[in-house]
Design a protein around this motif. Structure first.
Motif, PDB file in Angstrom:
ATOM      1  N   ALA A 366       2.248  15.341  10.834  1.00 61.49           N
ATOM      2  CA  ALA A 366       1.144  15.487   9.887  1.00 61.49           C
ATOM      3  C   ALA A 366       0.444  14.172   9.581  1.00 61.49           C
ATOM      4  O   ALA A 366      -0.629  14.159   8.963  1.00 61.49           O
ATOM      5  N   VAL A 367       1.036  13.043   9.997  1.00 64.97           N
ATOM      6  CA  VAL A 367       0.448  11.729   9.715  1.00 64.97           C
ATOM      7  C   VAL A 367      -0.492  11.349  10.853  1.00 64.97           C
ATOM      8  O   VAL A 367      -0.089  11.317  12.013  1.00 64.97           O
ATOM      9  N   PHE A 368      -1.762  11.072  10.504  1.00 62.66           N
ATOM     10  CA  PHE A 368      -2.714  10.619  11.521  1.00 62.66           C
ATOM     11  C   PHE A 368      -2.703   9.099  11.624  1.00 62.66           C
ATOM     12  O   PHE A 368      -2.564   8.543  12.698  1.00 62.66           O
ATOM     13  N   HIS A 369      -2.866   8.409  10.530  1.00 59.95           N
ATOM     14  CA  HIS A 369      -2.840   6.959  10.503  1.00 59.95           C
ATOM     15  C   HIS A 369      -2.396   6.520   9.118  1.00 59.95           C
ATOM     16  O   HIS A 369      -2.374   7.308   8.181  1.00 59.95           O
ATOM     17  N   SER A 370      -2.034   5.237   8.993  1.00 62.98           N
ATOM     18  CA  SER A 370      -1.551   4.753   7.702  1.00 62.98           C
ATOM     19  C   SER A 370      -1.902   3.292   7.516  1.00 62.98           C
ATOM     20  O   SER A 370      -2.287   2.605   8.464  1.00 62.98           O
ATOM     21  N   VAL A 371      -1.762   2.836   6.287  1.00 65.29           N
ATOM     22  CA  VAL A 371      -1.942   1.426   5.957  1.00 65.29           C
ATOM     23  C   VAL A 371      -0.853   1.040   4.971  1.00 65.29           C
ATOM     24  O   VAL A 371      -0.510   1.822   4.066  1.00 65.29           O
ATOM     25  N   ALA A 372      -0.269  -0.137   5.160  1.00 65.85           N
ATOM     26  CA  ALA A 372       0.823  -0.604   4.306  1.00 65.85           C
ATOM     27  C   ALA A 372       0.434  -1.913   3.638  1.00 65.85           C
ATOM     28  O   ALA A 372      -0.214  -2.771   4.245  1.00 65.85           O
ATOM     29  N   PHE A 373       0.858  -2.078   2.389  1.00 63.29           N
ATOM     30  CA  PHE A 373       0.586  -3.309   1.644  1.00 63.29           C
ATOM     31  C   PHE A 373       1.568  -3.392   0.486  1.00 63.29           C
ATOM     32  O   PHE A 373       2.319  -2.432   0.218  1.00 63.29           O
ATOM     33  N   SER A 374       1.579  -4.511  -0.184  1.00 63.59           N
ATOM     34  CA  SER A 374       2.477  -4.675  -1.327  1.00 63.59           C
ATOM     35  C   SER A 374       1.667  -4.741  -2.615  1.00 63.59           C
ATOM     36  O   SER A 374       0.495  -5.132  -2.618  1.00 63.59           O
ATOM     37  N   VAL A 375       2.311  -4.337  -3.699  1.00 64.59           N
ATOM     38  CA  VAL A 375       1.705  -4.397  -5.035  1.00 64.59           C
ATOM     39  C   VAL A 375       2.731  -4.970  -6.005  1.00 64.59           C
ATOM     40  O   VAL A 375       3.940  -4.903  -5.753  1.00 64.59           O
ATOM     41  N   PRO A 376       2.274  -5.539  -7.115  1.00 59.75           N
ATOM     42  CA  PRO A 376       3.224  -6.089  -8.092  1.00 59.75           C
ATOM     43  C   PRO A 376       4.086  -4.997  -8.706  1.00 59.75           C
ATOM     44  O   PRO A 376       3.606  -3.906  -9.035  1.00 59.75           O
ATOM     45  N   GLY A 377       5.378  -5.308  -8.870  1.00 59.67           N
ATOM     46  CA  GLY A 377       6.307  -4.385  -9.502  1.00 59.67           C
ATOM     47  C   GLY A 377       7.057  -5.063 -10.618  1.00 59.67           C
ATOM     48  O   GLY A 377       6.841  -6.252 -10.908  1.00 59.67           O
ATOM     49  N   ALA A 378       7.959  -4.342 -11.241  1.00 60.10           N
ATOM     50  CA  ALA A 378       8.705  -4.886 -12.361  1.00 60.10           C
ATOM     51  C   ALA A 378       9.576  -6.064 -11.965  1.00 60.10           C
ATOM     52  O   ALA A 378       9.796  -6.986 -12.743  1.00 60.10           O
ATOM     53  N   SER A 379      10.081  -6.052 -10.735  1.00 56.92           N
ATOM     54  CA  SER A 379      10.975  -7.133 -10.303  1.00 56.92           C
ATOM     55  C   SER A 379      10.455  -7.840  -9.058  1.00 56.92           C
ATOM     56  O   SER A 379      11.223  -8.353  -8.257  1.00 56.92           O
ATOM     57  N   GLY A 380       9.129  -7.843  -8.887  1.00 59.13           N
ATOM     58  CA  GLY A 380       8.548  -8.509  -7.727  1.00 59.13           C
ATOM     59  C   GLY A 380       7.652  -7.568  -6.933  1.00 59.13           C
ATOM     60  O   GLY A 380       7.314  -6.469  -7.388  1.00 59.13           O
ATOM     61  N   GLU A 381       7.256  -7.988  -5.737  1.00 54.18           N
ATOM     62  CA  GLU A 381       6.384  -7.172  -4.900  1.00 54.18           C
ATOM     63  C   GLU A 381       7.110  -5.921  -4.396  1.00 54.18           C
ATOM     64  O   GLU A 381       8.296  -5.959  -4.081  1.00 54.18           O
ATOM     65  N   GLU A 382       6.370  -4.815  -4.335  1.00 52.66           N
ATOM     66  CA  GLU A 382       6.917  -3.549  -3.844  1.00 52.66           C
ATOM     67  C   GLU A 382       5.987  -2.965  -2.785  1.00 52.66           C
ATOM     68  O   GLU A 382       4.783  -3.227  -2.780  1.00 52.66           O
ATOM     69  N   LEU A 383       6.562  -2.172  -1.894  1.00 57.53           N
ATOM     70  CA  LEU A 383       5.842  -1.642  -0.741  1.00 57.53           C
ATOM     71  C   LEU A 383       5.154  -0.316  -1.071  1.00 57.53           C
ATOM     72  O   LEU A 383       5.735   0.558  -1.704  1.00 57.53           O
ATOM     73  N   VAL A 384       3.917  -0.177  -0.599  1.00 57.94           N
ATOM     74  CA  VAL A 384       3.160   1.067  -0.731  1.00 57.94           C
ATOM     75  C   VAL A 384       2.619   1.445   0.646  1.00 57.94           C
ATOM     76  O   VAL A 384       2.178   0.581   1.409  1.00 57.94           O
ATOM     77  N   VAL A 385       2.674   2.727   0.959  1.00 62.50           N
ATOM     78  CA  VAL A 385       2.104   3.257   2.192  1.00 62.50           C
ATOM     79  C   VAL A 385       1.070   4.315   1.829  1.00 62.50           C
ATOM     80  O   VAL A 385       1.366   5.230   1.056  1.00 62.50           O
ATOM     81  N   VAL A 417       4.211   6.587  -1.676  1.00 58.02           N
ATOM     82  CA  VAL A 417       3.523   7.048  -0.469  1.00 58.02           C
ATOM     83  C   VAL A 417       2.394   7.961  -0.921  1.00 58.02           C
ATOM     84  O   VAL A 417       2.639   9.010  -1.508  1.00 58.02           O
ATOM     85  N   GLU A 418       1.156   7.540  -0.669  1.00 56.44           N
ATOM     86  CA  GLU A 418      -0.012   8.313  -1.068  1.00 56.44           C
ATOM     87  C   GLU A 418      -0.688   8.909   0.168  1.00 56.44           C
ATOM     88  O   GLU A 418      -0.540   8.406   1.280  1.00 56.44           O
ATOM     89  N   PHE A 419      -1.478   9.984  -0.043  1.00 55.11           N
ATOM     90  CA  PHE A 419      -2.170  10.639   1.060  1.00 55.11           C
ATOM     91  C   PHE A 419      -3.668  10.672   0.809  1.00 55.11           C
ATOM     92  O   PHE A 419      -4.122  10.866  -0.332  1.00 55.11           O
ATOM     93  N   VAL A 420      -4.428  10.485   1.899  1.00 56.58           N
ATOM     94  CA  VAL A 420      -5.879  10.598   1.853  1.00 56.58           C
ATOM     95  C   VAL A 420      -6.310  11.382   3.091  1.00 56.58           C
ATOM     96  O   VAL A 420      -5.532  11.599   4.018  1.00 56.58           O
ATOM     97  N   GLY A 421      -7.566  11.811   3.097  1.00 56.15           N
ATOM     98  CA  GLY A 421      -8.089  12.532   4.250  1.00 56.15           C
ATOM     99  C   GLY A 421      -8.308  11.622   5.440  1.00 56.15           C
ATOM    100  O   GLY A 421      -8.380  10.388   5.305  1.00 56.15           O
ATOM    101  N   ILE A 422      -8.432  12.209   6.623  1.00 52.91           N
ATOM    102  CA  ILE A 422      -8.672  11.425   7.831  1.00 52.91           C
ATOM    103  C   ILE A 422     -10.003  10.688   7.717  1.00 52.91           C
ATOM    104  O   ILE A 422     -11.014  11.262   7.316  1.00 52.91           O
ATOM    105  N   GLY A 423      -9.974   9.407   8.029  1.00 52.92           N
ATOM    106  CA  GLY A 423     -11.165   8.571   7.944  1.00 52.92           C
ATOM    107  C   GLY A 423     -11.360   7.909   6.597  1.00 52.92           C
ATOM    108  O   GLY A 423     -12.337   7.168   6.404  1.00 52.92           O
ATOM    109  N   ARG A 424     -10.433   8.119   5.657  1.00 51.34           N
ATOM    110  CA  ARG A 424     -10.597   7.560   4.302  1.00 51.34           C
ATOM    111  C   ARG A 424      -9.944   6.196   4.131  1.00 51.34           C
ATOM    112  O   ARG A 424     -10.174   5.531   3.120  1.00 51.34           O
ATOM    113  N   ILE A 425      -9.123   5.773   5.066  1.00 56.22           N
ATOM    114  CA  ILE A 425      -8.579   4.419   4.994  1.00 56.22           C
ATOM    115  C   ILE A 425      -9.687   3.450   5.404  1.00 56.22           C
ATOM    116  O   ILE A 425     -10.292   3.617   6.463  1.00 56.22           O
TER     117      ILE A 425
END
Length: 447
Positions: A366-385, A417-425
């Motif tokens: 079901a996954v077409f494409h993805s992007v990964a990055f980090s965001v600030p968290g309570a104890s440091g950087e955390e991963l988001v997809v 892990v968040e979802f968007v439509g194809i072409g929205r990244i």
């Protein structure tokens, strides 16, 4: 093309840019206008964009060039090529005529001369890959080039590959995402109309290329005459006019440690791998910053001496380009692994976002494409997809699959892990993921 050579004929410098069709595009154009203060803006007759600023004056292109020869010297500025500006205001890269001719000569040396060469492009003509890597290259070589509107490819990807057979195309170029799009969106009925038996070179660049993308593309289209040796993974950047390295023609794609080789350096150019902190050379196989030296390297950034000094004055001879990209050399071939600025550092672990994205992209159908990055968290950087999904139901299962696969492969559990439509990244005009913009959108939505 009339506008391009008309401006050069007048002894002026061309500043290619795309029409401001949306808010962000209008903001980018405004930044370009502030950066170079052009005397005029040229557009096709009858196609003046609604968001075009009042100043400078807009001139409509009404005729073709006369064919007269015009005089210039190699050091004259030919193009002011602006970067994508995905993380800040775009920078203008000063490319002189010597840079443009050098890039064409290096590409010609790399693939040789073919009397029956025919090209095809759907890439935007205002971007370095579309303008310098296709239009100028074809004109330099004197071979015909079939041009397709980018929107026509996006609407129906099969049009690109179908045109290869229809026009006897032997060479074309595309970002890596286009291969994946064709592999997964072209139907069996459309496949039957495709003939790739005459295609000798398919240059593939932009983001580091995952071997699975190439493998699936070959498997999907080998029945239509595609040769695996036709694929040419390559590496380049606007600061080096375009071309830095590429796979040799008629050789198989090489993969090392899961990384696709981008081949050997361009003729007359040197590629170094250095430690980003110390500047010391790295041995074969060790990842470091990619640096380039040679006639393709631009003079610097327009009206930005500080950035020019940092980026274009590296190395022991103060004439090498710092690319900001990570990679390594093995047996004379270049392997690109990611961006220095794109590194995700979590609990002391260095993660390349491309590796995380490759895992997410292949863990569930079901996954077409993805992007990964980090965001600030309570104890440091955390991963988001953030993943583009092919379905609208069953996303709980898909989210669990991504979380499990990324955790197992990289030792870091995504916070979200968040979802968007194809072409929205968000992507640049060359198809590169705009990770900083994706991160900004995510944080803005989270409040």
């Amino acid at each position: 093309m009339a506008g391009l050579f008309g401006v050069m004929h007048a002894g002026a410098t061309v500043v290619p840019t795309f029409p401001p069709s949306g808010k962000r595009a209008a903001e980018r154009l405004a930044a370009v206008l502030r950066g170079c203060s052009p005397q005029a803006v040229m557009v096709d007759r009858g196609r003046t964009p609604e968001r075009m600023p009042a100043d400078p004056p807009v001139l409509e292109i009404s005729g073709a060039a006369t064919g007269e020869e015009f005089g210039c010297i190699p050091a004259d500025p030919g193009l002011l090529q602006y970067t994508s500006g995905s993380t800040a205001d775009p920078k203008g890269i000063m490319l002189n005529h010597a840079n443009l001719m050098s890039n064409c000569a290096a590409l010609t040396a790399h693939i040789g001369h073919e009397s029956d060469r025919v090209g095809l492009t759907w890439l935007p003509p205002y971007h370095d890959m579309g303008l310098i890597g296709t239009l100028l290259f074809a004109l330099h070589g004197g071979w015909p080039l079939v041009m397709m509107d980018p929107e026509h490819f996006v609407q129906t990807p099969a049009r690109w590959l179908r045109a290869v057979g229809e026009f006897g195309v032997t060479i074309t170029v595309a970002p890596a995402f286009a291969l994946q799009l064709c592999t997964e969106s072209i139907s069996d009925e459309e496949l039957a109309e495709i003939d790739l038996s005459g295609l000798r070179q398919l240059f593939c660049g932009s983001e580091p290329i995952h071997p699975d993308v190439l493998g699936r593309f070959v498997m999907r289209f080998e029945s239509r005459g595609l040769s695996s040796t036709a694929l040419i993974p390559c590496y380049g950047l606007a600061e080096a006019t375009l071309f830095v390295a590429g796979k040799r023609a008629d050789e198989q794609v090489r993969v090392d440690r899961g990384v696709v080789s981008c081949g050997v350096p361009a003729a007359g150019h040197e590629v170094f791998i250095v430690d980003p902190e110390s500047g010391k050379p790295c041995p074969d196989g060790q990842v470091g910053e990619i640096q380039v030296r040679g006639p393709n390297v631009a003079a610097g950034y327009f009206h930005d001496s500080e950035a020019t000094g940092v980026t274009f004055r590296a190395g022991p001879h103060r004439d090498a380009l710092r690319t900001g990209d990570l990679g390594y050399l093995r047996d004379g071939e270049l392997f690109v692994t990611g961006r220095i600025s794109g590194l995700i550092v979590i609990a002391g672990r260095n993660l390349h976002p491309q590796d995380v994205e490759a895992t997410a992209n292949t863990c569930h159908a079901a996954v077409f494409h993805s992007v990964a990055f980090s965001v600030p968290g309570a104890s440091g950087e955390e991963l988001v997809v953030v993943a583009e999904r092919r379905v609208t139901t069953g996303l709980t299962e898909v989210r669990a699959a991504i979380t499990a696969a990324v955790t197992a492969a990289h030792g870091v559990r995504p916070r979200d892990v968040e979802f968007v439509g194809i072409g929205r990244i968000p992507r640049t005009t060359s198809g590169k993921l705009r990770r900083a913009e994706a991160r900004r959108r995510y944080l803005a939505a989270a409040g």
